[in-house]
Design an enzyme around this catalytic site. Structure first.
Site, PDB file in Angstrom:
ATOM      1  CG  PHE A   1      36.780  39.126  41.999  1.00  0.00           C
ATOM      2  CD1 PHE A   1      38.025  39.036  42.591  1.00  0.00           C
ATOM      3  CD2 PHE A   1      36.652  38.724  40.681  1.00  0.00           C
ATOM      4  CE1 PHE A   1      39.119  38.568  41.870  1.00  0.00           C
ATOM      5  CE2 PHE A   1      37.732  38.253  39.960  1.00  0.00           C
ATOM      6  CZ  PHE A   1      38.978  38.181  40.563  1.00  0.00           C
ATOM      7  N   GLY A   2      34.826  36.584  41.817  1.00  0.00           N
ATOM      8  CA  GLY A   2      34.299  35.842  40.685  1.00  0.00           C
ATOM      9  C   GLY A   2      35.416  35.403  39.749  1.00  0.00           C
ATOM     10  N   PRO A   3      35.095  34.895  38.568  1.00  0.00           N
ATOM     11  CG  PRO A   3      33.912  34.079  36.721  1.00  0.00           C
ATOM     12  CD  PRO A   3      33.709  34.672  38.089  1.00  0.00           C
ATOM     13  CB  VAL A   4      40.067  36.329  35.888  1.00  0.00           C
ATOM     14  CG1 VAL A   4      40.819  37.183  34.883  1.00  0.00           C
ATOM     15  CG2 VAL A   4      39.902  37.091  37.198  1.00  0.00           C
TER      16      VAL A   4
ATOM     17  CG  LEU B   1      42.903  33.883  32.103  1.00  0.00           C
ATOM     18  CD1 LEU B   1      43.336  35.339  32.026  1.00  0.00           C
ATOM     19  CD2 LEU B   1      43.896  33.000  31.368  1.00  0.00           C
ATOM     20  N   GLY B   2      41.269  31.975  36.046  1.00  0.00           N
ATOM     21  CA  GLY B   2      41.317  31.752  37.482  1.00  0.00           C
ATOM     22  C   GLY B   2      40.028  32.172  38.149  1.00  0.00           C
TER      23      GLY B   2
ATOM     24  CG  ASP C   1      45.151  41.167  49.024  1.00  0.00           C
ATOM     25  OD1 ASP C   1      45.818  40.497  49.838  1.00  0.00           O
ATOM     26  OD2 ASP C   1      44.344  40.660  48.236  1.00  0.00           O
TER      27      ASP C   1
ATOM     28  CE  LYS D   1      39.652  41.652  39.354  1.00  0.00           C
ATOM     29  NZ  LYS D   1      40.119  42.512  40.475  1.00  0.00           N
TER      30      LYS D   1
END
Length: 732
Positions: free
Chosen positions: A497-500, A492-493, A611, A514
């Site tokens: 932190f890393g990919p989802v 998804l993105g 954030d 996540k």
């Protein structure tokens, strides 16, 4: 006898409207001269002569009568315009419906339709809809131009061979036949196609009982529109309908895009614009490849069991690793979420089961894939493909299952590679296990997990132990299966932190995973922080954490899946922003505000998010907002009002000045970010990257300038400047 001359569709052009008196019906011997019009029975449409802007030529057309909805939806003499205002529409004594030029009848007579021997006394009359109208000899519904209205059809009559399709205008001021057309390809299993000349430009795909496989799912808020597809021995047709009294139209525009519009009040609103991505362009990837959209860019990947073959004649073309051999047997690999391949060379049977479909494909050595033709319920019908598979793409939502034929045998070198891989993987796993055990023994904290009352004990790399998290634990095989082993097509993105990834559990529940990247320089601290914080937070405007997975080297958070993505996906996109009227935008603003109040005041812990931004506001299926991403959040004590950090983290453009400069943060920091977010929602513009030709301010500076000059409403998105929303948008 009645002849219908009304249609529902419009073309978004600025056209000169004739101001004139109007007639209701034309009988033999009567006529409509240029300057006169015929109005439909309900007053919705008007027939007469017009000229496009920047043109001196005259055309007979139909348009919406309401000036605020004005658009030409049908043109009679597309290729034979008149050069002056002396045009006349009449029914001749020979029962010919004609347009002629009174100055030169012999040279400028154009037959629209021949009514000879069809009626003794034909007449022209306008209606708002064909429903309930009988004894029609001809209707403009049957001869569409560039526009399709609810109830109109495109398709082919198998008995007569007659085709009905849309054709774009040549240019803004020329309604002649342009280069793009929208039609049904009846070869093989019928499919919708946009053509550029005679070549395929965009393939919407075949009908599967719910949608066309090459079109994405319509958002949940577009529940007033339904597709209709008819296929039988007499013909194949496509149409659509809308609920209630909404005005709607589908346009084949002159640039090769299909546009769907709906009009509730003012103005016309885009609800669909196709093709939307590079993956939609016909065969953008080669044969036996699938196209993926990741972060708004596309990639082309070979299907499993295929490898890329690059040659001078066939670049970006995938071929089988092992050729099919009927004697050695074959297997079928299941792909999910795909736009089905081009069906123009396919075979189909609407009555077969999926098992019968597989059997039919298995016994034909030329058959390369099969799928259900209808996905309703358990599925039914059969489509078979022969030869190469063309024009496929992957959808995170929608798409369809397809079974692709593979050789059951493997090359010898593949067996060697697999054996070596097993040996190496086993050695690595044993080494990791030994290192992990030694690490925990040294810190006197044995690595273990106890599934007791939803709590667990976990030994991290630094020996830290977390207990009583009251959070469900997912094992790694469950998450790997849900995400198809973290397939790129489910991605998804990507964050710091890393990919989802999107996943689907065995019970059908959709999730977002996540996954902490092993190479992430940010991630671990934020991961622990988010586990601690969000596990204790429950609110309808906060994204829900379903559990986590901490196994081997993997650290993952599992969230509820948000089908409408994030707020920035809508408000900063020119087309998708049309879906967010003022009511929806204010609903989102209120929801985010409620979430912040809960974090700051009503939760067991006082949380500063740090954030808050458009991309961290997710939208569920009903467009309800949920604040997400608590990796940078901090807990405040009951009496604490502000804190200081040596590490400023967040997103520039949303940070308050005291935080960005001095590292000071408090509840006010979140309120500042919330203010930026509101201005972005109201204006549809990003704070960072905002440009104004008169000054160099960002969005905040521009808003302040307008405010002190008492011109604040100029900041509001033009689509939202309605009387009923002026007061609230100004308050925002």
């Amino acid at each position: 006898m009645k002849m219908l001359l009304a249609s529902y569709f419009f073309f978004l052009l600025f056209l000169r409207q004739p101001s004139s008196s109007s007639l209701g019906t034309i009988n033999p011997g009567q006529s409509i001269k240029d300057g006169k019009t015929l109005v439909s029975a309900g007053g919705k449409f008007e027939l007469g002569f017009f000229e496009p802007e920047n043109s001196k030529k005259r055309y007979l057309g139909i348009w919406y009568k309401d000036p605020s909805a004005y658009a030409v939806i049908w043109v009679a003499n597309r290729e034979t315009p008149l050069i002056d205002r002396s045009g006349v529409l009449l029914i001749s004594n020979q029962s010919l419906l004609i347009i002629l030029n009174s100055k030169n009848i012999a040279r400028n007579q154009h037959s629209l339709v021949d009514l000879t021997e069809q009626a003794n006394v034909p007449r022209i009359q306008g209606f708002d809809s064909p429903c309930g109208i009988t004894n029609l000899l001809w209707q403009s519904f049957d001869s569409p131009c560039d526009t399709l209205l609810p109830g109109m059809k495109i398709g082919r009559n198998f008995l007569t061979g007659q085709e009905t399709f849309l054709t774009s205008w040549k240019s803004e001021d020329n309604p002649g036949h342009g280069q793009f057309s929208f039609w049904i390809d009846p070869a093989g299993f019928p499919q919708l196609v946009v053509r550029n000349g005679t070549s395929k430009h965009y393939r919407l795909g075949s009908w599967n009982g719910v949608r066309f496989t090459g079109t994405p799912l319509l958002p949940s808020y577009v529940d007033f529109l339904t597709y209709e597809f008819e296929l039988n021995k007499n013909g194949v047709y496509y149409s659509y309908k809308v609920e209630g009294t909404l005005l709607s139209r589908l346009l084949m525009n002159r640039s090769g895009f299909l546009e769907k519009f709906v009009r509730i009040n003012h103005p016309w609103i885009h609800i669909c614009f196709e093709p939307l991505h590079e993956c939609d362009t016909y065969s953008v990837c080669g044969a036996n490849m699938k196209c993926n959209i990741i972060d708004n860019s596309h990639t082309c990947d070979c299907l499993e069991g295929f490898i890329l073959e690059s040659s001078k004649n066939r670049s970006n073309h995938c071929v089988r690793k092992t050729p099919l051999d009927c004697k050695k047997g074959s297997v079928f690999h299941k792909y999910i979420g795909l736009k089905l391949p081009d069906t123009s060379d396919s075979w189909y049977d609407m009555n077969m089961t999926l098992a019968e479909c597989k059997e039919e494909c298995s016994k034909n050595c030329s058959c390369t894939a099969y799928a259900n033709s209808n996905i309703i319920g358990e599925g039914s019908g059969c489509v078979l493909w022969f030869g190469e598979l063309i024009d496929m793409r992957y959808y995170t939502e929608g798409g369809q299952d397809i079974y692709i034929r593979m050789s059951s045998s493997k090359p010898a070198d593949q067996y060697k590679k697999e054996l070596i891989g097993i040996i190496v993987s086993s050695a690595i796993l044993i080494g990791m296990l030994v290192v992990g055990i030694i690490g925990c023994i040294r810190k006197k904290k044995q690595r273990k997990r106890e599934k007791v009352k939803g709590s667990y004990i976990e030994c991290y790399e630094d020996g830290e132990v977390k207990e009583d998290m009251e959070l469900p634990i997912f094992d790694l095989p469950t998450i790997a299966k849900a995400t198809d082993n973290f397939s790129s097509i489910n991605k998804l993105g990507q964050g710091g932190f890393g990919p989802v990834y999107k996943g689907t559990l065995t019970n059908g529940q959709e999730i977002a995973v996540k996954r902490l990247s092993k190479s992430s320089g940010q991630g671990l601290t934020e991961f622990k922080n988010e586990v601690i914080l969000i596990a204790k937070l429950q609110h309808r405007n906060l994204v829900k954490l379903l559990g986590c997975c901490i196994e081997k080297d993997e650290k993952m958070l599992i969230y509820e899946f948000m089908p409408n993505k994030s707020l920035d996906f809508f408000i900063f996109d020119q087309m998708r922003s049309n879906f967010l009227d003022w009511k929806k935008r204010f609903h989102i603003i209120e929801g985010v505000a409620r979430g912040l109040v809960y974090l700051h005041q009503d939760s067991r812990l006082r949380i500063i998010h740090r954030d808050l931004k458009a991309s961290n506001v997710l939208l569920d299926k009903d467009m309800n907002p949920k604040i997400s991403d608590f990796g940078l959040a901090r807990i405040f004590g009951g009496d604490q009002t502000e804190a200081n950090t040596n590490r400023v983290a967040g997103t520039y453009g949303y940070m308050s000045p005291e935080y960005a400069v001095d590292g000071l943060f408090s509840m006010k920091s979140d309120v500042f970010s919330f203010g930026v977010l509101i201005l972005e929602i109201v204006s549809g513009k990003k704070n960072r990257g905002f440009f104004h030709q008169e000054h160099n301010h960002n969005l905040l500076g521009h808003a302040w300038k307008l405010w002190i000059e008492e011109r604040s409403m100029e900041l509001v998105d033009r689509k939202l400047r309605k009387l009923e929303s002026l007061s609230m948008s100004e308050k925002c």
